[in-house]
Design a protein around this motif. Structure first.
Motif, mmCIF file in Angstrom:
data_model
loop_
_atom_site.group_PDB
_atom_site.id
_atom_site.type_symbol
_atom_site.label_atom_id
_atom_site.label_comp_id
_atom_site.label_asym_id
_atom_site.label_seq_id
_atom_site.Cartn_x
_atom_site.Cartn_y
_atom_site.Cartn_z
ATOM 1 N N GLU A 85 65.131 41.157 26.307
ATOM 2 C CA GLU A 85 65.679 39.846 26.031
ATOM 3 C C GLU A 85 66.743 39.611 27.032
ATOM 4 O OE1 GLU A 85 64.955 41.903 22.005
ATOM 5 O OE2 GLU A 85 65.235 42.459 23.908
ATOM 6 N N LYS A 89 66.947 36.470 30.206
ATOM 7 C CA LYS A 89 68.062 35.699 30.587
ATOM 8 C C LYS A 89 68.534 35.901 32.043
ATOM 9 C CE LYS A 89 72.913 34.484 29.294
ATOM 10 N NZ LYS A 89 73.413 33.978 30.647
ATOM 11 N N ASP A 93 68.598 32.746 34.246
ATOM 12 C CA ASP A 93 69.686 32.009 35.181
ATOM 13 C C ASP A 93 69.582 32.166 36.599
ATOM 14 O OD1 ASP A 93 71.083 31.847 32.676
ATOM 15 O OD2 ASP A 93 71.924 33.929 32.947
ATOM 16 N N THR A 115 62.634 28.004 30.414
ATOM 17 C CA THR A 115 62.344 29.096 29.383
ATOM 18 C C THR A 115 61.802 30.252 30.087
ATOM 19 O OG1 THR A 115 62.150 27.843 27.370
ATOM 20 C CG2 THR A 115 61.228 29.869 27.163
ATOM 21 N N TYR A 128 64.175 33.564 26.728
ATOM 22 C CA TYR A 128 65.471 32.907 26.631
ATOM 23 C C TYR A 128 65.144 31.572 27.160
ATOM 24 C CZ TYR A 128 70.273 32.251 28.033
ATOM 25 O OH TYR A 128 71.397 31.427 28.122
ATOM 26 N N ARG A 130 67.232 28.105 28.503
ATOM 27 C CA ARG A 130 68.507 27.410 28.749
ATOM 28 C C ARG A 130 68.391 25.965 29.345
ATOM 29 N NH1 ARG A 130 71.439 29.269 33.550
ATOM 30 N NH2 ARG A 130 71.983 27.021 33.598
#
Length: 132
Positions: A85, A89, A93, A115, A128, A130
């Motif tokens: 997980e 991310k 990012d 994603t 993740y 965003r």
């Protein structure tokens, strides 16, 4: 909402802290299949979500920074449980940063979200999502 997904893979080594991780507390390797999905409400002037070639290139370059590394030895991950997980991310990012730098082309400026999904196996994965 339109989306496009590109796929690559990364091989890392790491260990975890905490009894919840059982035998994974010991150093072990992991190979993740990585999907990066880019989303936008409408297509760009060329009827694309994002240039698939640029998206593929940037995902590969980003994963190359992690590939064949023992994440326990990387200063940026010192003392961090680099779970699936967590790594999803990190990758999302970093991809967002590349979008903002213009590395996925001008058309990528209209993207609304990314994603990232890391597949640990055919039966387990984590994602993740965003906004951009």
């Amino acid at each position: 909402m339109f989306s496009i997904t590109v796929r690559d893979h990364v091989m890392i080594a790491h260990s975890f802290r905490g009894e919840v991780f059982g035998p994974a507390q010991r150093l072990h390797g992991a190979t993740f299949v990585v999907d990066a999905t880019f989303r936008r409400p409408g297509l760009d002037a060329d009827n694309l979500v994002v240039d698939i070639g640029l998206a593929t290139r940037e995902l590969r370059a980003l994963l190359g920074e992690l590939n064949y590394r023992n994440l326990d030895d990387e200063p940026e991950f010192a003392g961090v449980n680099t779970s699936t997980e967590f790594l999803a991310k990190v990758i999302a990012d970093r991809l967002a940063g590349r979008v903002n730098e213009g590395l996925l082309g001008e058309g990528a400026r209209g993207l609304e979200g990314i994603t990232v999904t890391l597949h640990e196996s055919h039966v387990a994965w984590a994602s993740y999502e965003r906004a951009l």
